[in-house]
Design a protein around this motif. Structure first.
Motif, short mmCIF file in Angstrom:
data_model
loop_
_atom_site.label_atom_id
_atom_site.label_comp_id
_atom_site.label_asym_id
_atom_site.label_seq_id
_atom_site.Cartn_x
_atom_site.Cartn_y
_atom_site.Cartn_z
N SER A 304 15.85 12.40 26.64
CA SER A 304 14.90 11.51 27.29
C SER A 304 15.46 10.09 27.36
CB SER A 304 13.57 11.51 26.55
OG SER A 304 12.64 10.66 27.17
N LYS A 305 16.10 9.66 26.31
CA LYS A 305 16.71 8.33 26.30
C LYS A 305 17.80 8.22 27.36
CE LYS A 305 18.93 5.03 23.17
NZ LYS A 305 19.40 4.78 21.77
N ARG A 306 18.61 9.26 27.48
CA ARG A 306 19.67 9.25 28.51
C ARG A 306 19.06 9.23 29.91
NH1 ARG A 306 22.35 12.91 24.83
NH2 ARG A 306 21.46 14.69 25.96
N ALA A 307 17.97 9.98 30.09
CA ALA A 307 17.32 10.03 31.40
C ALA A 307 16.79 8.65 31.80
CB ALA A 307 16.19 11.05 31.39
N LYS A 308 16.14 7.96 30.88
CA LYS A 308 15.62 6.63 31.20
C LYS A 308 16.75 5.65 31.52
CE LYS A 308 11.19 6.76 28.75
NZ LYS A 308 10.38 6.17 27.67
N ALA A 309 17.85 5.77 30.78
CA ALA A 309 18.98 4.88 31.04
C ALA A 309 19.57 5.14 32.42
CB ALA A 309 20.05 5.09 29.96
N ARG A 310 19.66 6.41 32.81
CA ARG A 310 20.19 6.74 34.13
C ARG A 310 19.23 6.25 35.21
NH1 ARG A 310 24.20 6.72 37.46
NH2 ARG A 310 24.22 8.42 38.99
N SER A 311 17.94 6.36 34.99
CA SER A 311 16.96 5.86 35.95
C SER A 311 17.16 4.36 36.19
CB SER A 311 15.54 6.13 35.45
OG SER A 311 14.58 5.54 36.29
N ALA A 312 17.40 3.61 35.13
CA ALA A 312 17.62 2.17 35.27
C ALA A 312 18.90 1.89 36.06
CB ALA A 312 17.69 1.52 33.89
N GLU A 313 19.94 2.71 35.83
CA GLU A 313 21.19 2.54 36.57
C GLU A 313 21.00 2.75 38.07
OE1 GLU A 313 24.23 4.18 33.06
OE2 GLU A 313 23.84 5.36 34.86
N LEU A 314 20.04 3.58 38.43
CA LEU A 314 19.82 3.93 39.84
C LEU A 314 18.78 3.04 40.52
CD1 LEU A 314 19.92 7.83 39.57
CD2 LEU A 314 21.66 6.33 40.59
N ASP A 315 18.55 1.86 39.97
CA ASP A 315 17.65 0.92 40.63
C ASP A 315 18.09 0.74 42.08
OD1 ASP A 315 17.19 -2.04 41.57
OD2 ASP A 315 15.64 -1.63 40.09
N PRO A 316 17.18 0.93 43.04
CA PRO A 316 17.58 0.95 44.45
C PRO A 316 17.69 -0.41 45.13
CG PRO A 316 15.25 1.42 44.29
CD PRO A 316 15.74 1.26 42.87
N SER A 317 17.46 -1.49 44.42
CA SER A 317 17.36 -2.81 45.05
C SER A 317 18.60 -3.16 45.88
CB SER A 317 17.12 -3.89 43.99
OG SER A 317 15.93 -3.63 43.27
N ALA A 318 19.78 -2.97 45.31
CA ALA A 318 21.00 -3.35 46.03
C ALA A 318 21.22 -2.47 47.26
CB ALA A 318 22.21 -3.26 45.09
N ASP A 319 20.99 -1.16 47.10
CA ASP A 319 21.15 -0.25 48.24
C ASP A 319 20.19 -0.62 49.38
OD1 ASP A 319 23.14 1.23 47.08
OD2 ASP A 319 21.98 3.07 46.87
N LEU A 320 18.95 -0.94 49.02
CA LEU A 320 17.96 -1.23 50.05
C LEU A 320 18.23 -2.57 50.74
CD1 LEU A 320 14.71 0.08 48.36
CD2 LEU A 320 15.92 1.06 50.31
N ALA A 321 18.73 -3.53 49.99
CA ALA A 321 19.09 -4.81 50.60
C ALA A 321 20.23 -4.61 51.60
CB ALA A 321 19.48 -5.82 49.53
N ALA A 322 21.24 -3.81 51.20
CA ALA A 322 22.35 -3.54 52.10
C ALA A 322 21.88 -2.77 53.34
CB ALA A 322 23.44 -2.74 51.37
N TRP A 323 20.95 -1.84 53.15
CA TRP A 323 20.40 -1.06 54.25
C TRP A 323 19.66 -1.96 55.24
CZ3 TRP A 323 19.20 2.58 57.61
CH2 TRP A 323 17.89 2.74 58.07
N CYS A 324 18.77 -2.80 54.75
CA CYS A 324 18.01 -3.68 55.64
C CYS A 324 18.93 -4.63 56.39
CB CYS A 324 16.97 -4.47 54.84
SG CYS A 324 15.61 -3.47 54.21
N ASP A 325 19.92 -5.18 55.69
CA ASP A 325 20.87 -6.07 56.35
C ASP A 325 21.63 -5.34 57.45
OD1 ASP A 325 20.08 -8.09 54.65
OD2 ASP A 325 21.84 -7.94 53.34
N ALA A 326 22.02 -4.08 57.17
CA ALA A 326 22.77 -3.31 58.16
C ALA A 326 21.93 -3.01 59.40
CB ALA A 326 23.27 -2.00 57.53
#
Length: 338
Positions: A304-326
């Motif tokens: 469970s600890k590893r799962a939460k850590a991976r979830s945090a790594e996959l925060d979509p903010s950067a991907d979505l900013a790049a998508w909107c800009d594109a």
């Protein structure tokens, strides 16, 4: 942008009636465009239960019965977006009206890459790095194909706060068709009568539900209800899929620290990373052994600890900013918006 863009999307179906990963990826990518002030309309190619236009999370959805003027709508668009089986027809119209096309690719099947290479694709969006690599192999094999003007990787965005909850006690499979692992669920439930299982009806494929006292069948669930109806009841998520280009539900589950036991498809290996617990879907003995370990308190806490850590790594903010800009910078979009 000096003025909002008019973004017209053509797909076959949408939530809340159709709740598959591709559609919820699309929803989570359109929401930030709406938040940036753009006019986003999704025109459906297939008639479902909805007869009139409706709003889904700020996105305007237009069923075929509500308006016959898709071609007129597309003609007035600044940017056109499509995916899956709607790409060929949408691309033809976009070329005819001189519109810039954005194609979302959800799988590595050859037709997906052929559609992108049909000409006129301003932006191709791949949902994983391994898919992007597969696309490069396709273009290397067919050098005369027309490459998209630009490509981008956007991992299917999951807003963790919308899924995070306290895990429950059941072992869950979402979409109970053969390719997603219905037979694995059946075998495990028979071997582990002391455990409660949830079998969640999917949006596509023949659904095969075990008829066992320890298996509860959950009806089709809208994405907005997944937290309460599925993840709040789940201790371990099963993903014995024969194919996953990414595996959105695994990322949704990890937001709550729910461990994911999965078949090692390239997409699931990329999405789950070190948090994933992997076993070949044909090795039922291995799945049972790993599952019995995962439900023990000590192993569950670590997973469970590893799962939460991976979830945090996959925060979509950067991907979505790049998508909107594109999208805003797609060839022709900025000029059209002025």
């Amino acid at each position: 942008m000096s003025q909002p863009l008019r973004i017209v999307v053509r797909v076959h179906a949408m939530p809340p009636e159709h709740n598959a990963g591709a559609e919820h990826m699309l929803v989570s990518m359109l929401r930030p465009l709406v938040e940036r002030g753009h006019d986003v309309q999704v025109w459906l190619s297939q008639q479902g239960a909805a007869r009139q236009r409706y709003d889904y999370r700020g996105i305007q959805i237009v069923p075929p019965s509500a308006d016959l003027g898709f071609a007129t709508g597309l003609r007035g668009a600044d940017v056109v977006v499509s995916h899956l089986e709607c790409v060929p027809s949408t691309a033809s119209l976009a070329r005819g009206f001189g519109k810039r096309l954005v194609v979302l690719c959800h799988n590595t099947f050859r037709p997906s890459f052929r559609d992108v290479a049909s000409g006129g694709t301003a932006l191709a969006v791949y949902n994983s790095h391994w898919m992007q690599s597969e696309a490069e192999l396709f273009f290397a094999e067919y050098p005369k194909s027309t490459r998209p003007a630009r490509s981008l990787v956007v991992h299917p965005p999951v807003f963790a706060r919308e899924y995070a909850t306290k895990p429950g006690e059941a072992i869950t499979l979402i979409n109970c068709n053969l390719e997603k692992g219905a037979r694995v669920l059946d075998a495990l439930a028979r071997r582990m009568p002391d455990q409660q299982f949830l079998a969640v009806r999917g949006s596509y494929g023949e659904q095969l539900f075990p008829s066992l006292p320890n298996v509860e069948i959950v009806g089709h669930v809208d994405g907005t209800d997944m937290r309460e109806k599925v993840y709040a009841r789940t201790k371990v998520l099963l993903m014995p899929s024969s194919y996953e280009s990414w595996g959105r539900v695994g990322v949704e589950a990890m937001a709550s620290g729910i461990p994911v036991l999965a078949h090692p498809t390239p997409g699931l290996c990329e999405s789950l990373g070190e948090a994933g617990v992997f076993a070949d879907r044909e090795d039922i003995d291995g799945w049972e052994a790993m599952l019995r370990r995962l439900v023990t308190p000590a192993e569950f806490r670590l997973a469970s600890k590893r799962a939460k850590a991976r979830s945090a790594e996959l925060d979509p903010s950067a991907d979505l900013a790049a998508w909107c800009d594109a999208v805003e910078e797609a060839p022709g979009a900025r000029t059209a918006a002025r």
